[in-house]
Design a protein around this motif. Structure first.
Motif, PDB file in Angstrom:
ATOM      1  N   THR A 347      10.202   3.302  -1.850  1.00  0.00           N
ATOM      2  CA  THR A 347       8.851   3.205  -1.301  1.00  0.00           C
ATOM      3  C   THR A 347       8.212   1.849  -1.580  1.00  0.00           C
ATOM      4  OG1 THR A 347       8.567   5.584  -1.653  1.00  0.00           O
ATOM      5  CG2 THR A 347       6.587   4.289  -1.246  1.00  0.00           C
ATOM      6  N   TYR A 351      10.230   0.155   1.711  1.00  0.00           N
ATOM      7  CA  TYR A 351       9.354   0.663   2.778  1.00  0.00           C
ATOM      8  C   TYR A 351       8.065  -0.142   2.886  1.00  0.00           C
ATOM      9  CZ  TYR A 351       6.454   3.754   5.583  1.00  0.00           C
ATOM     10  OH  TYR A 351       5.625   4.247   6.549  1.00  0.00           O
ATOM     11  N   ALA A 352       7.357  -0.318   1.783  1.00  0.00           N
ATOM     12  CA  ALA A 352       6.054  -0.986   1.821  1.00  0.00           C
ATOM     13  C   ALA A 352       6.170  -2.464   2.188  1.00  0.00           C
ATOM     14  CB  ALA A 352       5.354  -0.844   0.470  1.00  0.00           C
ATOM     15  N   SER A 356       6.732  -0.960   6.680  1.00  0.00           N
ATOM     16  CA  SER A 356       5.341  -0.613   6.995  1.00  0.00           C
ATOM     17  C   SER A 356       4.392  -1.360   6.070  1.00  0.00           C
ATOM     18  CB  SER A 356       5.131   0.903   6.864  1.00  0.00           C
ATOM     19  OG  SER A 356       3.822   1.272   7.256  1.00  0.00           O
ATOM     20  N   ALA A 359       0.665  -0.153   4.687  1.00  0.00           N
ATOM     21  CA  ALA A 359       0.559   1.306   4.737  1.00  0.00           C
ATOM     22  C   ALA A 359      -0.463   1.789   3.712  1.00  0.00           C
ATOM     23  CB  ALA A 359       1.913   1.949   4.460  1.00  0.00           C
ATOM     24  N   SER A 360      -1.173   2.862   4.033  1.00  0.00           N
ATOM     25  CA  SER A 360      -2.175   3.408   3.131  1.00  0.00           C
ATOM     26  C   SER A 360      -1.511   3.990   1.884  1.00  0.00           C
ATOM     27  CB  SER A 360      -2.985   4.501   3.835  1.00  0.00           C
ATOM     28  OG  SER A 360      -2.166   5.637   4.085  1.00  0.00           O
ATOM     29  N   LYS A 363      -0.055   7.331   2.506  1.00  0.00           N
ATOM     30  CA  LYS A 363       1.200   7.240   3.261  1.00  0.00           C
ATOM     31  C   LYS A 363       2.354   6.894   2.313  1.00  0.00           C
ATOM     32  CE  LYS A 363       3.741   6.983   7.035  1.00  0.00           C
ATOM     33  NZ  LYS A 363       3.468   5.930   8.057  1.00  0.00           N
TER      34      LYS A 363
END
Length: 516
Positions: A347, A351-352, A356, A359-360, A363
């Motif tokens: 994450t 991912y971050a 994305s 992302a919040s 999320k």
């Protein structure tokens, strides 16, 4: 007993997660418990993450075959933890690091962060998680007699379920119960085994008999004449490869270090480190001693790894339930920690940043939970195909990890303490570690392939370090945009930490002096 444990630990994890719901609604809360962990949770969680069924069964088996010398893995870990608390944690916590790949980007650049994040994910999912589940399911099957595939699925899904909502907070704050159960169960096995050896004269008499009748099993440093010298090569254990493995594992392994990064302060993290080091001093009594006792109580076992389950068979039903619950606790705690670390790295580091950006927080937490579910299912499904055909899965896993351990240590040590180290040098050093290790391991030349595992790690470490230095000097990096990771870092420790560290070192010196 086991059912009661499962209900209690699941309920406790959910209660802990609900106490302050806001703490798990953002990434820091979910992956680092809001950076609020107390020392007792940190110390207990370090041990719970480290000790699993394969370690209990495997080290007891090594105690049966080799003797007390295998305790070096535990006792030298205590000294290693003190170094981590004194030298590494001040840097990580001052820089507010969340993951180890994040530190590598802060020090070197973005490429090595992505490369190492991907590498660690593959290692954690397909080697570490599958091994914990597979070998844990073997232990449960041996004791409980249930179908191994069922045991595999139950362990994985339960570990996933109890930490899914609360993240690291649910794991760490329940680990104190897990460790208490592990210690209590282990002490019961050792006490019962020694009582049998004492033949009515007590536990102390049993220990005296054990040392008198198996003197060959009470040497910490093995000589070249020992049939197990290749596994534990004498002084090479004290001054060689074991330091490489320990520093890499305890200092730079996301799976382990994550709970110290979640401390409410550096002082609290260091207290947790001391607590874990004290527990490490106790571990050989819990894990290794039953294996040595089995030499007299169960001579002629087909496999050394049968020693611990055989000692468990000496227990009456009530105590057997307690020890079985302790064994289950060790498996579940390690599995849950591994799942959480996998979710954290994917994450935060991939991912971050790659999929994305922006992302919040909610999320990111959702992605972390989804990642945890997927990783667990992969671990359950892949365990048998990857490990089911191996006769000595644990040894193969240790050997595989040893391919990369020297390189990881090179990257972090040069990153921390040599300003001229570059990203190119670090990447070459990491790759060289794998290449050199493979040359040693698979060489047709006997003088190379027969080098003891720990000596091999030392040689590979020096070679990888040399390449890292050479490449860094040949390709210097620009300082533009890089933050100074050592700025305002203080390595001063409290009087309490210093006194505790001195006592732990004195105990270690005494133990080695007595059992040399």
């Amino acid at each position: 007993m086991v059912l009661a444990y499962a209900v209690f630990i699941f309920g406790l994890a959910q209660w802990v997660s609900r106490r302050r719901a806001d703490t798990v609604d953002d990434s820091t809360g979910y992956f680092l418990a809001g950076r609020t962990l107390p020392w007792w949770a940190i110390g207990a969680s370090l041990i719970a993450a480290n000790i699993s069924a394969e370690q209990i069964v495997g080290m007891a088996g090594s105690g049966y075959a080799i003797g007390l010398a295998i305790a070096s893995y535990e006792w030298m870990a205590a000294a290693t933890l003190l170094i981590v608390g004194k030298v590494f944690l001040p840097v990580f916590l001052k820089n507010q690091i969340t993951t180890m790949p994040e530190f590598l980007e802060a020090r070197f650049g973005p490429t090595i962060r992505t490369v190492m994040a991907g590498f660690w994910l593959v290692l954690y999912v397909f080697v570490n998680l599958t091994s914990i589940l597979w070998l844990g399911s073997i232990a449960v099957t041996k004791v409980a007699g249930i179908n191994q595939d069922l045991a595999l699925a139950m362990l994985g899904l339960f570990a996933l379920a109890y930490q899914l909502k609360g993240g690291l907070k649910a794991v760490a704050l329940t680990d104190i119960v897990q460790v208490a159960l592990l210690v209590a169960g282990g002490l019961v096995v050792s006490a019962i085994a020694l009582a049998h050896l004492g033949d009515g004269a007590g536990i102390t008499a049993g220990f005296v008999r054990l040392t008198r009748e198996t003197p060959e099993h009470f040497h910490m440093i093995l000589g070249p004449e020992s049939p197990h010298y290749k596994e534990l090569p004498g002084l090479g254990v004290l001054i060689g490869g074991l330091w490489i493995a320990n520093l890499s594992y305890w200092g730079f392994n996301q799976y382990i270090i994550q709970r110290t990064l979640a401390a409410r302060s550096l002082a609290e993290a260091q207290r947790g480190i001391v607590f874990a080091a004290v527990l490490k001093l106790l571990m050989p009594v819990i894990i290794v001693l039953p294996g040595i006792a089995a030499v007299l109580l169960a001579p002629g076992l087909a496999k050394p790894d049968e020693a611990y389950p055989t000692m468990m068979a000496l227990l009456p039903n009530g105590l057997l339930g307690l020890v079985f619950a302790a064994l289950t606790a060790a498996i579940v705690a390690s599995t849950a920690s591994k799942i959480n670390s996998i979710a954290t790295i994917f994450t935060i580091d991939l991912y971050a940043r790659k999929f994305s950006t922006g992302a919040s927080e909610r999320k990111l937490v959702k992605v972390g939970r989804i990642t945890a579910c997927i990783a667990t299912l992969i671990g359950i499904v892949a365990a048998r195909p990857l490990l089911g055909g191996l006769d000595q899965a644990f040894q193969y896993i240790q050997e595989f990890s040893g391919f990369v351990t020297p390189g990881i240590l090179v990257i972090f040590l040069t990153g921390l303490f040599w300003r001229r180290a570059t990203e190119a040098g670090a990447l070459v050093g990491a790759l060289a570690s794998v290449v050199f290790s493979a040359i040693f391991r698979f060489s047709p030349i006997a003088t190379l392939s027969e080098v003891p595992f720990m000596h091999r790690m030392s040689i590979v470490f020096v070679a990888s370090l040399a390449l890292t230095v050479i490449v860094s000097l040949l390709r210097p990096a620009s300082e533009t945009g890089r933050r100074d990771i050592m700025q305002d870092v203080s390595f001063a420790t409290s009087r309490g930490f210093n006194v505790a560290a001195a006592l732990i070192i004195a105990i270690l010196v005494a133990l080695y002096a007595i059992w040399w």
